[in-house]
Design an enzyme around this catalytic site. Structure first.
Site, PDB file in Angstrom:
ATOM      1  N   GLU A  62      46.618  24.076 -14.597  1.00 29.25           N
ATOM      2  CA  GLU A  62      46.569  25.663 -14.723  1.00 29.25           C
ATOM      3  C   GLU A  62      47.363  26.432 -13.609  1.00 29.25           C
ATOM      4  OE1 GLU A  62      44.310  22.934 -14.802  1.00 29.25           O
ATOM      5  OE2 GLU A  62      43.256  23.123 -16.876  1.00 29.25           O
ATOM      6  N   HIS A 131      31.940  22.672 -18.919  1.00 29.54           N
ATOM      7  CA  HIS A 131      32.588  23.411 -19.930  1.00 29.54           C
ATOM      8  C   HIS A 131      31.696  24.379 -20.461  1.00 29.54           C
ATOM      9  CE1 HIS A 131      34.611  19.306 -20.279  1.00 29.54           C
ATOM     10  NE2 HIS A 131      35.405  19.994 -21.064  1.00 29.54           N
TER      11      HIS A 131
END
Lengths: 324, 340
Positions: A62, A131
């Protein structure tokens, strides 16, 4: 302009397609966005159409995805990176806060960083702790970032296009619960929805309900089901927030409920509440109430207890209506 | 014929090397000037570059005008060699109204878009992923230019080093990583930073890693030139472990006597400027007279420019709140009204 029935995923895909067709500076990069079309399929088909030079399947990093996108933007491209889940963005926070948000400022305006960082956020897909997070406040607290979150397919495409046409970095938070929740007529061509403007989704006189992202449909269901005479404001943009739309409504109703999914403490609702009292405490007939996610991580099995629901929204509305 | 070529290359080499030496001297002179001005309270803070002149100038010599540098906060010699006006550096240190960034950043955080020098951030190594993105942009636009990114030995422990290296290798980018290995990350020696030689890290990413004598500008130039040529030819990235020495403290706020004994003294045999002087004399490119002239000119230039820059007034306070976005937000407008 021809239109088509689309869900939010299709609308975003259509927006990206329009942008890429019109401007070769647009580059997509992220994990599994090419061959796989993205884990939510937002970038489906774009690799085949625009090639591997413009749709980059990146390694799993990321900090690298965001950092690389910033370098592209600084050198004149218009990258639209994707972080697969907002929960995974934190290793890139240094890049977001210390690079992306500060390029223009620290270079005296010599360098710019026009880019859109897309990422799905929020609960509702049984994702548990990692999530499901709603981290909009982390971004809203950093000067230099624009923070946008749509609540419908039509808004998603129009806001994405506006975000990409701007001159500054935008954090584009996609409420994943709404990705396939409903369909709408969406123009197939380019259109814009202005950044920094809220939408009055429904007009009423008794109470103002301020919300955004995935909570908008929940609020609207509650309002309709219970025949509430409410102004419902969908902020669409958190930074810079549309103070005029908020104050106009507050002035009319004098009663405010703020609904968001992120935890209450340090949440964006606190900012809105403070803003209203600073500017118009005299308009208020009741304390401003917040209906938010609790100050806990997001549970997997018991998710429905976490996300604000009709019962909690209705309770808050009744409370502010009952106040003298 | 061969002799003729040699003579010609010598003819172009001589001014090139003299210019390199002059940039090193100018940088050293400026460095000492700023450090002493800091002690007198005329400058707030500074990160000296003393000891890293040869390595930076060596890299700069190998660059073309349109190549990009994503550097860090100790790259003054490279900037000066690239042609960044000395005023740009002094004005940044002073944070005055002539500073590119209007005094917003603490000293040692330079910007020069005109000479393709990206603005410098403080967090170590976060320029590396950006450099990968910039290199991607060059490749995408099919430009024949390269990106050089610089960082210290401490940077090699960061996630951003790994991210930048891996991305550059995976996408085969025109990017050269220059580790300005000065032996120290503030107080931590490089041996404690990592148990392997930094050049060896390159093999984990499938790119060449080379060690270079960063104290010798000619050696450094040759190593940098080969890596940059490869990058320009589309052969992908290289990691250069440029061995040098941080002769000064980490910053003017740091006291190195707490953690090390100075082992490279100014003017000693190990000083990159002394090494450079010996090289020029041995090549017959310069004599003592010329070297002295260069040194004297540097002192004159630095003194004059420093004094002139010091007279420049501070920035208008409003500029402290501009350039956050292209257009000021209503929130900031409101806040600024309260402040000013």
């Amino acid at each position: 302009m021809t239109s088509k029935t689309m869900n939010m995923v299709q609308a975003l895909n259509s927006g990206l397609d329009n942008l890429m067709a019109a401007d070769d500076r647009i580059i997509l990069l992220g994990e599994d966005i090419g061959t796989d079309g993205g884990v939510f399929r937002v970038t489906d088909g774009l690799l085949a159409k625009y090639g591997a030079e413009r749709v980059l399947d990146t390694p799993l990093v990321e900090v690298g995805i965001v950092g690389m996108a910033i370098g592209m933007a600084v050198q004149g491209l218009r990258p639209i990176p994707e972080i697969q889940f907002q929960d995974f963005i934190y290793t890139a926070m240094d890049q977001i806060i210390n690079q992306m948000a500060k390029i223009r400022y620290r270079s005296g305006g010599e360098y710019e960083c026009p880019m859109v960082l897309r990422t799905p956020y929020g609960a509702g897909v049984k994702g548990g702790l990692y999530h499901s997070q709603s981290g909009e406040s982390y971004f809203a607290h950093t000067a230099g970032l624009t923070v946008v979150t749509p609540s419908s397919p039509y808004d998603a495409k129009g806001l994405l296009i506006s975000a990409s046409k701007g001159e500054d970095p935008v954090i584009f938070l996609e409420p994943k619960r709404l990705y396939r929740a409903g369909k709408q007529e969406v123009p197939e061509d380019i259109y814009k929805i202005p950044i920094g403007k809220a939408e009055l989704v429904q007009s009423g006189d008794d109470v103002t309900i301020i919300t955004y992202g995935a909570m908008v449909p929940t609020v609207m269901d509650t309002v309709k089901k219970n025949n509430l005479n409410a102004d419902v404001l969908d902020l669409r943009t958190l930074v810079p927030v549309d103070k005029d739309a908020i104050m106009l409504s507050v002035q009319k109703t004098g009663r405010v409920v703020i609904v968001h999914e992120a935890p209450r403490t340090g949440g964006f609702g606190g900012e809105i509440s403070a803003m209203i009292t600073e500017r118009g405490i005299d308009f208020l007939y009741a304390p401003i109430l917040r209906v938010t996610g609790p100050d806990s991580p997001i549970p997997y099995r018991m998710e429905e207890y976490y996300v604000p629901n009709e019962r909690r929204i209705l309770n808050a509305v009744r409370k502010v209506l009952e106040s003298a | 014929m061969e002799q003729q070529q040699k003579k010609e290359s010598k003819q172009s080499e001589k001014p090139q090397y003299i210019r390199a030496y002059a940039a090193m001297v100018l940088s050293r002179t400026l460095d000492k000037k700023i450090v002493s001005a800091q002690r007198q309270g005329r400058v707030g803070f500074y990160t000296p570059t003393m000891g890293q002149e040869a390595l930076q100038v060596g890299v700069s010599m190998a660059l073309e005008k349109e190549d990009l540098v994503y550097g860090y906060y100790r790259d003054v010699p490279m900037m000066l060699h690239r042609g960044v006006p000395i005023e740009t550096i002094i004005n940044q240190i002073m944070g005055n109204s002539a500073d590119t960034a209007k005094g917003r950043q603490m000293p040692s955080h330079y910007t020069s878009k005109a000479l393709h020098f990206m603005s410098v951030q403080s967090p170590v190594a976060s320029n590396l992923p950006l450099a990968a993105g910039a290199a991607y942009a060059l490749k995408y636009r099919q430009k024949k230019n390269v990106v050089v990114t610089t960082f210290g030995d401490g940077a090699t422990s960061t996630p951003d080093f790994h991210a930048g290296m891996n991305l550059a290798a995976v996408f085969k980018l025109p990017l050269v990583f220059v580790c300005e290995n000065n032996g120290w990350a503030i107080s931590l020696p490089v041996e404690r930073q990592t148990p392997v030689e930094i050049s060896l890290k390159a093999s984990a990413y499938g790119m060449p890693g080379v060690k270079a004598d960063g104290m010798n500008f000619v050696e450094m130039y040759k190593v940098a030139r080969a890596a940059i040529q490869d990058a320009r030819a589309g052969k992908g990235p290289t990691l250069i472990d440029a061995l040098s020495y941080r002769m000064g403290p980490h910053s003017t706020s740091d006291d190195p006597t707490k953690y090390r004994k100075d082992d490279v003294k100014e003017g000693s045999e190990k000083d990159p400027l002394v090494i450079g002087e010996k090289l020029l004399i041995s090549m017959d490119y310069a004599d003592d007279k010329l070297l002295e002239k260069i040194r004297n000119e540097a002192v004159k230039t630095v003194d004059e420019r420093f004094d002139a820059c010091e007279k420049i007034p501070p920035p208008d306070p409003i500029t402290a709140f501009q350039d956050v976005y292209k257009n000021m937000t209503w929130m900031l407008e409101e806040e600024v009204k309260d402040i000013l």
